[in-house]
Scaffold this motif. Sequence first.
Motif, PDB file in Angstrom:
ATOM      1  N   VAL A 117       0.851  -1.323  -0.029  1.00 31.66           N
ATOM      2  CA  VAL A 117      -0.073  -0.165  -0.048  1.00 31.66           C
ATOM      3  C   VAL A 117       0.885   1.533  -0.231  1.00 31.66           C
ATOM      4  O   VAL A 117       0.672   2.147  -0.886  1.00 31.66           O
ATOM      5  N   TYR A 118       1.925   1.190   0.847  1.00 34.51           N
ATOM      6  CA  TYR A 118       2.935   2.249   0.882  1.00 34.51           C
ATOM      7  C   TYR A 118       3.559   2.759  -0.534  1.00 34.51           C
ATOM      8  O   TYR A 118       3.625   3.833  -0.997  1.00 34.51           O
ATOM      9  N   GLU A 119       3.936   1.637  -1.144  1.00 32.67           N
ATOM     10  CA  GLU A 119       4.595   1.748  -2.488  1.00 32.67           C
ATOM     11  C   GLU A 119       3.630   2.405  -3.258  1.00 32.67           C
ATOM     12  O   GLU A 119       3.911   3.098  -4.303  1.00 32.67           O
ATOM     13  N   GLN A 120       2.351   1.844  -3.498  1.00 25.84           N
ATOM     14  CA  GLN A 120       1.298   2.398  -4.376  1.00 25.84           C
ATOM     15  C   GLN A 120       0.888   3.984  -4.251  1.00 25.84           C
ATOM     16  O   GLN A 120       1.017   4.600  -5.148  1.00 25.84           O
ATOM     17  N   GLN A 121       0.811   4.114  -2.913  1.00 25.17           N
ATOM     18  CA  GLN A 121       0.457   5.444  -2.380  1.00 25.17           C
ATOM     19  C   GLN A 121       1.417   6.407  -2.773  1.00 25.17           C
ATOM     20  O   GLN A 121       1.215   7.547  -3.289  1.00 25.17           O
ATOM     21  N   ASP A 122       2.728   5.928  -2.554  1.00 23.50           N
ATOM     22  CA  ASP A 122       3.949   6.829  -2.771  1.00 23.50           C
ATOM     23  C   ASP A 122       4.055   7.042  -4.250  1.00 23.50           C
ATOM     24  O   ASP A 122       4.530   8.200  -4.559  1.00 23.50           O
ATOM     25  N   TYR A 123       3.878   6.081  -5.110  1.00 20.23           N
ATOM     26  CA  TYR A 123       4.056   6.215  -6.479  1.00 20.23           C
ATOM     27  C   TYR A 123       2.973   7.366  -7.188  1.00 20.23           C
ATOM     28  O   TYR A 123       3.340   8.106  -7.859  1.00 20.23           O
ATOM     29  N   MET A 124       1.775   7.036  -6.562  1.00 21.80           N
ATOM     30  CA  MET A 124       0.611   7.978  -7.125  1.00 21.80           C
ATOM     31  C   MET A 124       1.022   9.343  -6.648  1.00 21.80           C
ATOM     32  O   MET A 124       0.824  10.313  -7.353  1.00 21.80           O
ATOM     33  N   TYR A 125       1.474   9.342  -5.523  1.00 19.74           N
ATOM     34  CA  TYR A 125       1.903  10.791  -4.978  1.00 19.74           C
ATOM     35  C   TYR A 125       2.851  11.555  -5.661  1.00 19.74           C
ATOM     36  O   TYR A 125       2.783  12.608  -6.224  1.00 19.74           O
ATOM     37  N   CYS A 126       3.993  10.791  -6.128  1.00 24.02           N
ATOM     38  CA  CYS A 126       4.825  11.401  -6.892  1.00 24.02           C
ATOM     39  C   CYS A 126       4.610  11.822  -8.110  1.00 24.02           C
ATOM     40  O   CYS A 126       5.112  12.634  -8.689  1.00 24.02           O
TER      41      CYS A 126
END
Length: 479
Positions: free
Chosen positions: A273-282
């Motif tokens: 979840v952190y990887e996906q959310q960080d990718y979408m945020y960046c």
Amino acid sequence: MYKKNRNKQLAFSNFNQPLGLQLNPENRWVRKAETIPWDAIEERYAKLFPSNRGVPAKPLRMAFGSLLLQKHIGCSDRELLEQITENPYFQYFIGLPGYQMEQPFVPSLLVEFRKRLTPEILGDINEMILEYNTSNDDDDDDSSGMPSVGDDESSSESNSGTLILDATCAPQNIEFPQDINLLNQSRENLEHIIDEMCFAYNVKKPRMYRKIARGDYLNLAKCKKRTGKRIRKAIKKQLQYIRRDLRYVDEFLEQGMEPNSKQLERLAVIRKVYEQQDYMYCNNTHKVPDRIVSISQPYIRPIVRGKAKSPTEFGAKLDLSIDNGFARIEKLSFDPYNESEVLISSIEQYYERNGHYPERVLVDKIYRNRKNINYCKLQGIRLSGPTLGRPKKDSSVDKRIEYIDSVDRIEVERAFSLAKRSFGLGLITTKLESTTRSSIVLSIIAMNVEKLSKLFYAIFTIGFSRYKNGLDSKLVFSM
């Protein structure tokens, strides 16, 4: 382990009825029990448990019957056991020899029933139920002359019959996924895991600023007007808190601390979840492959349906076929897929069941790609929808056929509506992926059993009334 039971199928006349109460042999649950080949299913189920060591498992009729009851009633596991304890018809349906005051098993055993009855086993049971009733009806035709449920108008050498195919989604009972909520749940789960690891290894808890992190989340959750800038700022803070907590966990792992299996599974989900959310945020986007929408049920994926009521649903996608009025699941997946891929395999399954191809296949426009059209043309199958190429000068015949096909195709939509309204397909409440798949197949089986009980009761009533009227006319003629 399972103890093989070779006794004959429980008859209603042998059921020990409660004192002072006369049960009705024409009750709907008695009729439904007669449509299921319990002995044949029991024998096949017993082969999965060849050993006789240990505590004997519950009979299949008790396991399968209880799950069918739950689909009809639409209640929780505990409520189901209360209903079975209070209702003698329910006790007969699940195979008890007589009425008893105590519960036949504990509610937690229903989860084990769903795990044992996999979708593959339930699919075979569905075929056995339909074949059992069709074969019985064929035997009755030879003596009584009544029509068969599985009758085809033409012989098995030529194409005959109709196959209806369509796709739908079985929504899962989860809250609507929002990025800020997923991140807040991930942070709270991480804090709980860190607390348990510190307690297990007697280590001082690191500073995590829980109240500040919770306040940052509530500042957005309680905000009436959420601007894009404010949402992005709140997501950034939650990502920072999760990054810090994951660093704490990695330090514990380097020191030799080992979390238990459940904690390891939840950590893997949180990292994803952190990887996906960080990718979408960046990347300032809202799309990512295999997006997780639930922390507790990470196998669920968003299914884009394009419907006016709910353009995107969260649950399993399934293709349902209707053959001779009864439903079968052709494909079940939590990942989105194109429905047109299921058409050819569904027609081949129809051929294996009936020995011939269908005369027509009623589907949506999405199934009508060039590959499927060429396949149906090769097998002599008429695929619903307009023909390719230039329209004909006299299109009145085509319009009439198209209207008839569209009217007949409503049957699959009616099956979707009935399964979702009355048999639990509209809201799946199970938690595990395996039990969720089993719950979906059970909804379709329960719908078929309901239709079989009503259909054969109607055939029996009509046949008996004709037989009685025939006797009465003979008596009148003889007088």
